[in-house]
Design an enzyme around this catalytic site. Structure first.
Site, mmCIF file in Angstrom:
data_model
loop_
_atom_site.group_PDB
_atom_site.id
_atom_site.type_symbol
_atom_site.label_atom_id
_atom_site.label_comp_id
_atom_site.label_asym_id
_atom_site.label_seq_id
_atom_site.Cartn_x
_atom_site.Cartn_y
_atom_site.Cartn_z
ATOM 1 N N HIS A 46 65.791 32.880 42.820
ATOM 2 C CA HIS A 46 64.909 32.134 43.724
ATOM 3 C C HIS A 46 64.681 32.886 45.023
ATOM 4 O O HIS A 46 65.608 33.452 45.604
ATOM 5 C CB HIS A 46 65.515 30.757 44.046
ATOM 6 N N THR B 291 57.375 31.989 33.601
ATOM 7 C CA THR B 291 56.050 32.147 34.202
ATOM 8 C C THR B 291 56.015 31.769 35.673
ATOM 9 O O THR B 291 54.950 31.816 36.285
ATOM 10 C CB THR B 291 54.999 31.327 33.433
ATOM 11 N N GLY B 292 57.137 31.406 36.249
ATOM 12 C CA GLY B 292 57.231 31.278 37.693
ATOM 13 C C GLY B 292 56.987 29.895 38.248
ATOM 14 O O GLY B 292 56.573 28.963 37.551
ATOM 15 N N GLU B 293 57.253 29.788 39.548
ATOM 16 C CA GLU B 293 57.046 28.566 40.316
ATOM 17 C C GLU B 293 56.460 28.945 41.662
ATOM 18 O O GLU B 293 56.758 30.012 42.216
ATOM 19 C CB GLU B 293 58.380 27.842 40.518
ATOM 20 N N ASN C 200 58.497 30.285 44.692
ATOM 21 C CA ASN C 200 59.022 31.642 44.659
ATOM 22 C C ASN C 200 57.937 32.715 44.653
ATOM 23 O O ASN C 200 58.167 33.823 45.130
ATOM 24 C CB ASN C 200 59.897 31.831 43.417
ATOM 25 N N LYS D 140 66.707 17.381 28.994
ATOM 26 C CA LYS D 140 67.043 16.011 29.391
ATOM 27 C C LYS D 140 67.061 15.107 28.165
ATOM 28 O O LYS D 140 67.945 14.289 27.987
ATOM 29 C CB LYS D 140 66.023 15.485 30.405
#
Length: 327
Positions: A38, A105-107, A110, A193
């Site tokens: 991160h 594929t990212g956020e 970041n 979850k």
């Protein structure tokens, strides 16, 4: 046979603490440590954001047998895929062949601060191209992609290649990334979850895509996030660094301040509803058994939040031993 991992979150812990936790996890009998990558934490009032590759290098020196997994790096924007391959190969050498590369594929939190963060279709197209660089480079090959759309490479090979072939796992929360993982990667990574939903939309899709492409079944690396707390007050305290993680629109948000504000507007009950809470590790046994039975993962990692630094890996040794007895 399912192996068991311990998740190390840069978003909560300073890097020196993560190195200590990794050593303790190995001593407690965990087979692997998974390390997040991160640039910023999920909220701006608490949390951390150490450099993932640097921490992994220190963990490689501090451990002896545990597999090290990046969970996950984004090789699309702030990190060029060739540089990610170089980092992965170096870690493999420093760890004696114990590294596995997890990518995603990212956020926005970041990637956006250092550039643009486009929609999912472009990110998936970039990932498809990035995997075409990462996997051959990590196999010791020379790559030539002078006409590539996103990452043109005239000719390149790693001059410090891995000691062994580094597997590349693609993170997936839904069927499109899962299918890409089955076709192009060595495995799929996902956070669970609901085992049925993850099975239907991720694991089954990745396995079917690999089969349709005539490939061996992908390795399946799963993690599950639990809060170890006796009551809601303790759980909220444990989740302070993580409360921005499951807010609406969190994928595209570029600021931890934004995510903190959204989370605090949600309120306690909505935040708590996003996480599984247990009072003691043995209460997780039935859930983990059902997850292993349904999804047959190659690795299952535990991510644990607890108040007052209570998320110690050795507290979960008995749980892992009982799960191994079932396998």
């Amino acid at each position: 046979m399912t192996r068991f991992g311990w998740f190390l979150g840069h978003e909560e812990w300073q890097p020196e603490s993560l190195v200590t936790q990794a050593r303790r996890a190995e001593e407690a009998g965990f087979d692997a440590v998974l390390v997040s990558d991160h640039l910023q934490p999920w909220v701006d009032d608490v949390g951390s954001a150490g450099h993932g590759w640097t921490t992994l290098g220190a963990i490689a020196a501090a451990t002896r047998r545990a597999t090290l997994v990046s969970a996950v790096a984004c090789p699309l924007f702030r990190q060029h895929p060739v540089l990610v391959a170089q980092a992965a190969a170096t870690l493999d050498r420093l760890s004696g062949g114990r590294f596995a590369l997890g990518v995603g594929t990212g956020e926005g939190i970041n990637e956006a601060p250092l550039g643009r963060f486009p929609g999912y279709p472009e990110r998936l197209a970039r990932m498809t191209e990035a995997l075409g660089l990462l996997r051959p480079l990590l196999a010791g090959e020379t790559v030539r992609r002078p006409d590539a759309s996103y990452y043109p490479v005239p000719s390149f090979r790693l001059h410090s290649p891995p000691l062994t072939g580094v597997p590349v796992y693609l993170a997936a929360a839904g069927p499109r990334s899962a299918a890409t993982a089955g076709r192009l990667a060595d495995g799929v990574v996902s956070s669970v979850k609901d085992p049925e939903r993850t099975g239907r939309e991720v694991v089954d899709v990745a396995r079917a895509a690999a089969d349709a492409a005539g490939r061996t079944p992908p390795r399946v690396v799963l993690s599950t996030f639990v809060v170890l707390a006796d009551n809601d007050d303790e759980a909220i305290r444990a989740l302070r660094p993580w409360r921005g993680l499951r807010t609406p629109g969190r994928l595209s948000a570029s600021s931890p301040e934004q995510l903190r504000q959204r989370a605090d507007r949600m309120g306690r009950e909505a935040i708590l509803a996003g996480y599984r809470r247990i009072g003691e590790p043995r209460q997780l046994l039935d859930f983990c058994r059902s997850l292993v039975d349904r999804l047959r993962p190659d690795m299952l990692a535990l991510q644990v939040a607890a108040p007052d630094d209570g998320a110690a890996p050795e507290r979960f040794t008995e749980l892992v031993e009982r799960l191994r007895q079932r396998l």
